[in-house]
Design an enzyme around this catalytic site. Structure first.
Site, PDB file in Angstrom:
ATOM      1  N   GLY A  80      37.930 -22.793 -21.465  1.00 20.04           N
ATOM      2  CA  GLY A  80      37.852 -23.830 -20.443  1.00 20.04           C
ATOM      3  C   GLY A  80      37.875 -25.220 -21.031  1.00 20.04           C
ATOM      4  N   CYS A  81      37.124 -26.121 -20.413  1.00 16.60           N
ATOM      5  CA  CYS A  81      37.120 -27.522 -20.815  1.00 16.60           C
ATOM      6  C   CYS A  81      36.606 -27.718 -22.241  1.00 16.60           C
ATOM      7  CB  CYS A  81      36.285 -28.351 -19.842  1.00 16.60           C
ATOM      8  SG  CYS A  81      36.928 -28.392 -18.157  1.00 16.60           S
ATOM      9  N   ALA A  82      35.844 -26.752 -22.750  1.00 14.91           N
ATOM     10  CA  ALA A  82      35.330 -26.852 -24.121  1.00 14.91           C
ATOM     11  C   ALA A  82      36.380 -26.489 -25.161  1.00 14.91           C
ATOM     12  CB  ALA A  82      34.109 -25.957 -24.296  1.00 14.91           C
ATOM     13  N   GLY A  83      37.533 -25.977 -24.726  1.00 16.81           N
ATOM     14  CA  GLY A  83      38.537 -25.484 -25.658  1.00 16.81           C
ATOM     15  C   GLY A  83      39.114 -26.529 -26.583  1.00 16.81           C
TER      16      GLY A  83
END
Length: 247
Positions: free
Chosen positions: A32-35
């Site tokens: 997700g956005c942490a990728g």
């Protein structure tokens, strides 16, 4: 985080761009956005394992593909307005003993992450018959204010640093309220995360790719840099951290 393909995007790039046939590929999905931050760390680890090898870290997010025309829920409407499509890339390498550091090249010096217990339902996707149903909790800004600072302090301390040692912040703009919360945690004035806010305004939340857009602007001189904390929040629920030392 916005789609699955088999063969993967990595294989498609090798074929369409006629890349070397001995390229080592590692497709990653689900961060997700942490990728953007976690992927940068994994690319750094791969580079260290084989000094002198160039590692291409590529992030592609096609959030528009997740639009579900038959879903009139508030969460789907908000997600459609907030999320955008984006792609970004970086090349990493670890110097060999026979070479010296490249002039003007910043150095990725530390990375880590923290996943909170009991938070699997904070962010992610529900796979429905007509596509991906977005799952984004309203508690994210509250988690940022309440818990992010402690996780950050532990990460920095584990690497011999403190918040006062950080000169700039390249953080993922999950949304305006999330940015407000992070400015409070960092002890910054409202609006001081200017590059983060500008990328959110200009492109929306492009999931994992967004933080690299922010970092690009900071490195180009849009904000004071020095030692930069790169960070994002993503499914898990997870805070991801990296530290970039100045060139």
């Amino acid at each position: 985080s916005s789609g699955v393909a088999t063969p993967g995007l990595d294989a498609l790039i090798v074929e369409d761009m006629n890349r070397r046939r001995d390229v080592d590929r590692l497709p990653v999905f689900g961060l997700g956005c942490a990728g953007g931050v976690i992927g940068l760390a994994r690319a750094g680890q791969m580079a260290i394992s084989r000094p002198g090898t160039r590692v291409l870290f590529l992030v592609v997010e096609l959030c528009g593909l997740t639009f579900r025309s038959n879903d009139s829920s508030k969460s789907n409407v908000i997600a459609t307005a907030l999320f955008g499509d984006g792609a970004a890339a970086a090349v990493l390498t670890a110097e060999t003993p026979e070479t010296t550091a490249r002039a003007g090249t910043p150095v990725l010096s530390a990375w880590g992450e923290h996943t909170w217990a009991g938070t699997l339902d904070v962010m992610g996707w529900n796979v429905e018959d007509d596509g991906f149903g977005v799952l984004v909790s309203r508690d994210i800004p509250g988690i940022g204010r309440r818990d992010y600072g402690t996780a950050l302090d532990r990460f920095l301390a584990a690497n011999g640093l403190a918040l006062d040692d950080i000169d700039g912040f390249a953080v993922h703009p999950g949304g305006a309220k999330v940015v407000d919360a992070l400015e409070e945690v960092f002890g910054l004035d409202p609006g001081e995360l200017a590059c983060t806010r500008a990328v959110l305004r200009d492109f929306g939340n492009m999931s994992a790719a967004t933080v690299l857009f922010v970092l690009e602007r900071i490195l180009a001189g849009a904000e004071p840099s020095g030692r930069i904390l790169i960070s994002s929040l993503g499914p898990g629920f997870t805070a991801a951290f990296s530290v970039l030392e100045p060139a």
